[in-house]
Design an enzyme around this catalytic site. Sequence first.
Site, PDB file in Angstrom:
ATOM      1  N   LEU A  13     -15.448  26.145 -34.516  1.00 22.99           N
ATOM      2  CA  LEU A  13     -16.784  26.189 -33.908  1.00 22.99           C
ATOM      3  C   LEU A  13     -17.168  27.609 -33.459  1.00 22.99           C
ATOM      4  O   LEU A  13     -18.231  28.126 -33.824  1.00 22.99           O
ATOM      5  CB  LEU A  13     -16.784  25.227 -32.701  1.00 22.99           C
ATOM      6  CG  LEU A  13     -17.910  25.342 -31.684  1.00 22.99           C
ATOM      7  CD1 LEU A  13     -19.235  24.919 -32.295  1.00 22.99           C
ATOM      8  CD2 LEU A  13     -17.608  24.479 -30.452  1.00 22.99           C
ATOM      9  N   TYR A 144      -2.926  21.724 -21.915  1.00 25.74           N
ATOM     10  CA  TYR A 144      -3.833  22.766 -22.412  1.00 25.74           C
ATOM     11  C   TYR A 144      -4.077  23.834 -21.336  1.00 25.74           C
ATOM     12  O   TYR A 144      -4.013  25.032 -21.592  1.00 25.74           O
ATOM     13  CB  TYR A 144      -5.133  22.066 -22.793  1.00 25.74           C
ATOM     14  CG  TYR A 144      -6.292  22.914 -23.252  1.00 25.74           C
ATOM     15  CD1 TYR A 144      -6.358  23.379 -24.565  1.00 25.74           C
ATOM     16  CD2 TYR A 144      -7.356  23.199 -22.403  1.00 25.74           C
ATOM     17  CE1 TYR A 144      -7.448  24.111 -25.004  1.00 25.74           C
ATOM     18  CE2 TYR A 144      -8.451  23.932 -22.838  1.00 25.74           C
ATOM     19  CZ  TYR A 144      -8.497  24.381 -24.134  1.00 25.74           C
ATOM     20  OH  TYR A 144      -9.582  25.111 -24.566  1.00 25.74           O
ATOM     21  N   HIS A 187     -15.108  16.896 -28.646  1.00 23.62           N
ATOM     22  CA  HIS A 187     -15.762  17.032 -27.345  1.00 23.62           C
ATOM     23  C   HIS A 187     -16.990  16.115 -27.287  1.00 23.62           C
ATOM     24  O   HIS A 187     -17.419  15.558 -28.290  1.00 23.62           O
ATOM     25  CB  HIS A 187     -16.176  18.483 -27.113  1.00 23.62           C
ATOM     26  CG  HIS A 187     -15.013  19.382 -26.829  1.00 23.62           C
ATOM     27  ND1 HIS A 187     -14.431  20.178 -27.786  1.00 23.62           N
ATOM     28  CD2 HIS A 187     -14.306  19.597 -25.685  1.00 23.62           C
ATOM     29  CE1 HIS A 187     -13.421  20.843 -27.258  1.00 23.62           C
ATOM     30  NE2 HIS A 187     -13.317  20.510 -25.985  1.00 23.62           N
ATOM     31  N   ASP A 278     -13.581   9.257 -17.190  1.00 21.65           N
ATOM     32  CA  ASP A 278     -14.638  10.238 -16.935  1.00 21.65           C
ATOM     33  C   ASP A 278     -14.094  11.660 -16.972  1.00 21.65           C
ATOM     34  O   ASP A 278     -14.846  12.616 -17.102  1.00 21.65           O
ATOM     35  CB  ASP A 278     -15.220  10.022 -15.529  1.00 21.65           C
ATOM     36  CG  ASP A 278     -16.429   9.102 -15.544  1.00 21.65           C
ATOM     37  OD1 ASP A 278     -17.014   8.906 -16.634  1.00 21.65           O
ATOM     38  OD2 ASP A 278     -16.788   8.612 -14.468  1.00 21.65           O
TER      39      ASP A 278
HETATM   40  P1  NAP Z   1     -11.993  24.534 -33.241  1.00 21.26           P
HETATM   41  O1  NAP Z   1     -13.332  24.362 -33.784  1.00 21.26           O
HETATM   42  O2  NAP Z   1     -11.064  23.376 -33.166  1.00 21.26           O
HETATM   43  O3  NAP Z   1     -11.281  25.716 -34.035  1.00 21.26           O
HETATM   44  C1  NAP Z   1      -9.947  26.033 -33.786  1.00 21.26           C
HETATM   45  C2  NAP Z   1      -9.517  27.110 -34.740  1.00 21.26           C
HETATM   46  O4  NAP Z   1      -8.128  27.404 -34.499  1.00 21.26           O
HETATM   47  C3  NAP Z   1      -9.632  26.691 -36.200  1.00 21.26           C
HETATM   48  O5  NAP Z   1     -10.039  27.796 -36.996  1.00 21.26           O
HETATM   49  C4  NAP Z   1      -8.196  26.293 -36.556  1.00 21.26           C
HETATM   50  O6  NAP Z   1      -7.868  26.483 -37.892  1.00 21.26           O
HETATM   51  C5  NAP Z   1      -7.425  27.307 -35.713  1.00 21.26           C
HETATM   52  N1  NAP Z   1      -6.063  26.859 -35.471  1.00 21.26           N
HETATM   53  C6  NAP Z   1      -5.665  25.728 -34.822  1.00 21.26           C
HETATM   54  N2  NAP Z   1      -4.324  25.637 -34.846  1.00 21.26           N
HETATM   55  C7  NAP Z   1      -3.874  26.736 -35.502  1.00 21.26           C
HETATM   56  C8  NAP Z   1      -2.587  27.213 -35.868  1.00 21.26           C
HETATM   57  N3  NAP Z   1      -1.477  26.542 -35.533  1.00 21.26           N
HETATM   58  N4  NAP Z   1      -2.496  28.363 -36.572  1.00 21.26           N
HETATM   59  C9  NAP Z   1      -3.603  29.045 -36.920  1.00 21.26           C
HETATM   60  N5  NAP Z   1      -4.846  28.671 -36.591  1.00 21.26           N
HETATM   61  C10 NAP Z   1      -4.985  27.522 -35.903  1.00 21.26           C
HETATM   62  O7  NAP Z   1     -12.048  25.114 -31.774  1.00 21.26           O
HETATM   63  P2  NAP Z   1     -13.191  25.954 -31.041  1.00 21.26           P
HETATM   64  O8  NAP Z   1     -13.979  24.995 -30.222  1.00 21.26           O
HETATM   65  O9  NAP Z   1     -13.859  26.874 -31.995  1.00 21.26           O
HETATM   66  O10 NAP Z   1     -12.302  26.776 -30.011  1.00 21.26           O
HETATM   67  C11 NAP Z   1     -12.126  28.180 -30.121  1.00 21.26           C
HETATM   68  C12 NAP Z   1     -11.550  28.688 -28.814  1.00 21.26           C
HETATM   69  O11 NAP Z   1     -12.463  28.396 -27.758  1.00 21.26           O
HETATM   70  C13 NAP Z   1     -10.235  28.009 -28.431  1.00 21.26           C
HETATM   71  O12 NAP Z   1      -9.342  28.980 -27.938  1.00 21.26           O
HETATM   72  C14 NAP Z   1     -10.636  27.023 -27.359  1.00 21.26           C
HETATM   73  O13 NAP Z   1      -9.568  26.774 -26.474  1.00 21.26           O
HETATM   74  C15 NAP Z   1     -11.787  27.746 -26.701  1.00 21.26           C
HETATM   75  N6  NAP Z   1     -12.765  26.893 -25.988  1.00 21.26           N
HETATM   76  C16 NAP Z   1     -13.426  25.904 -26.658  1.00 21.26           C
HETATM   77  C17 NAP Z   1     -14.350  25.127 -25.967  1.00 21.26           C
HETATM   78  C18 NAP Z   1     -15.120  24.020 -26.637  1.00 21.26           C
HETATM   79  O14 NAP Z   1     -15.874  23.314 -25.930  1.00 21.26           O
HETATM   80  N7  NAP Z   1     -15.009  23.826 -27.937  1.00 21.26           N
HETATM   81  C19 NAP Z   1     -14.596  25.371 -24.595  1.00 21.26           C
HETATM   82  C20 NAP Z   1     -13.919  26.412 -23.976  1.00 21.26           C
HETATM   83  C21 NAP Z   1     -13.006  27.169 -24.688  1.00 21.26           C
HETATM   84  P3  NAP Z   1      -8.469  25.503 -39.062  1.00 21.26           P
HETATM   85  O15 NAP Z   1      -9.934  25.716 -39.022  1.00 21.26           O
HETATM   86  O16 NAP Z   1      -7.866  25.976 -40.304  1.00 21.26           O
HETATM   87  O17 NAP Z   1      -8.078  24.130 -38.644  1.00 21.26           O
HETATM   88  P1  GDP Z   2     -14.065  18.001 -20.908  1.00 26.56           P
HETATM   89  O1  GDP Z   2     -15.174  18.799 -20.344  1.00 26.56           O
HETATM   90  O2  GDP Z   2     -12.860  18.829 -21.192  1.00 26.56           O
HETATM   91  O3  GDP Z   2     -13.763  16.799 -20.092  1.00 26.56           O
HETATM   92  O4  GDP Z   2     -14.478  17.577 -22.350  1.00 26.56           O
HETATM   93  P2  GDP Z   2     -15.399  16.579 -23.143  1.00 26.56           P
HETATM   94  O5  GDP Z   2     -16.324  17.365 -23.971  1.00 26.56           O
HETATM   95  O6  GDP Z   2     -14.450  15.694 -23.849  1.00 26.56           O
HETATM   96  O7  GDP Z   2     -16.330  15.777 -22.101  1.00 26.56           O
HETATM   97  C1  GDP Z   2     -15.846  14.704 -21.470  1.00 26.56           C
HETATM   98  C2  GDP Z   2     -16.885  13.947 -20.685  1.00 26.56           C
HETATM   99  O8  GDP Z   2     -17.835  13.318 -21.552  1.00 26.56           O
HETATM  100  C3  GDP Z   2     -16.197  12.839 -19.926  1.00 26.56           C
HETATM  101  O9  GDP Z   2     -16.906  12.548 -18.745  1.00 26.56           O
HETATM  102  C4  GDP Z   2     -16.293  11.671 -20.907  1.00 26.56           C
HETATM  103  O10 GDP Z   2     -16.165  10.399 -20.274  1.00 26.56           O
HETATM  104  C5  GDP Z   2     -17.692  11.896 -21.465  1.00 26.56           C
HETATM  105  N1  GDP Z   2     -17.906  11.319 -22.809  1.00 26.56           N
HETATM  106  C6  GDP Z   2     -18.811  10.347 -23.107  1.00 26.56           C
HETATM  107  N2  GDP Z   2     -18.746  10.025 -24.406  1.00 26.56           N
HETATM  108  C7  GDP Z   2     -17.791  10.828 -24.960  1.00 26.56           C
HETATM  109  C8  GDP Z   2     -17.298  10.973 -26.286  1.00 26.56           C
HETATM  110  O11 GDP Z   2     -17.708  10.317 -27.242  1.00 26.56           O
HETATM  111  N3  GDP Z   2     -16.323  11.921 -26.470  1.00 26.56           N
HETATM  112  C9  GDP Z   2     -15.837  12.687 -25.446  1.00 26.56           C
HETATM  113  N4  GDP Z   2     -14.915  13.609 -25.694  1.00 26.56           N
HETATM  114  N5  GDP Z   2     -16.291  12.557 -24.176  1.00 26.56           N
HETATM  115  C10 GDP Z   2     -17.248  11.651 -23.944  1.00 26.56           C
END
Ligand code: NAP
Ligand code: GDP
Length: 328
Positions: A13, A144, A187, A278
Amino acid sequence: MSNVILVTGGRGLVGKAIEHIINTEPEGSRFGKKPGETWIFIGSADGDLRDVEQAKKVFEKYKPTHVIHLAALVGGLFKNMKYKLTFLRDNILINDNVLHTSYEQKAQKVISCLSTCVFPDKVEYPLDETKIHSGLPHESNFGYAHAKRLVDVQNHAYKEQYGSNFTSAIPTNVFGPYDNFDLEDSHVIPGLIHKCYLAKKNGTPFVVSGTGKPLRQFIYSYDLAKLFIWMLREYDDVEPVILSVGENEEVSIKEVADAIVRAVGFDGNYTFDTARADGQFRKPASNEKLLKLIGGFQFTPFELALTETVKWFVANYENARTGKKPSA
Ligand code: NAP
Ligand code: GDP
């Protein structure tokens, strides 16, 4: 001067969003590509970063001068609750390998990615950069959270022992195109977009997990991408920076569901499955440090960003990451 910027996790993402911004912002502009820069985006197929030899191989191949380290085992609340040990171990291994290989191969700068999930559960709000280690994280994601907190510890240790320029960014919940739209492990926003899309398409119920009352701060991945590019160019300090919209912009999960219903054009009713967790009730974070340093930033309004994300999902339904496709 020629810089090679390696983005680990570059196929996810956030990585795809950085690639999009680098390729679409005017060249030479604040967030666009600069002359002499080469950007490399790698995913797990380029090397499993849990394995030190594979990490070394990738670094030897590209010889990065700069690293944006996004690679991680990532998932929403329900995936985090199921696989706490795997989240802990995989992320410790990935982070240690990336940081130490960056050090050994003399990368000039590394920005790693934490999350507001890593903050203490019981803490005075708003969260700010000084509070990462001041209490236990929420139990739903302690694997995590502890793995990610260690990155901040490592950054300080690398700086003290070797003078390394390693730092970290702390985004709030992120959403946008190229997300993981899995129905169970994703998420909340991508999960609910997919569920709502199927409810509309198949005339099936749209069920939101939990009570709908928890609050979250969301950042659009394309906005976050610009902030990472800004950090790469303009921020050189070991202390992390929270990358977030304002602390007054929390949205309840019910408001998220309502906005998704509008964006998808679903005209049925939806329900809450209150038997499901939640998670943490809220985790409002301050973006004061960011705004002071960057000098103002235009965030994309939540509803507009959500509409763009829904449009992307609908247009890319066959290829979007969804885990196993339902047979609907
Ligand atoms: P994502 O869409 O799941 O992408 C994760 C990436 O990491 C993918 O490119 C995946 O490779 C790669 N990866 C996973 N395991 C690996 C491994 N063992 N070796 C090499 N590459 C690996 O996650 P994202 O949401 O973009 O997250 C990016 C960063 O933002 C992460 O550090 C995450 O903790 C942080 N973050 C995310 C959120 C959120 O809401 N999404 C919020 C706060 C922080 P493939 O594509 O090949 O599978
Ligand atoms: P968090 O911020 O790390 O808790 O990540 P999430 O993106 O998984 O958000 C979780 C919140 O959304 C919680 O309050 C869940 O109960 C609510 N939620 C409602 N529907 C969903 C769903 O389909 N997937 C996830 N992941 N959370 C959901």
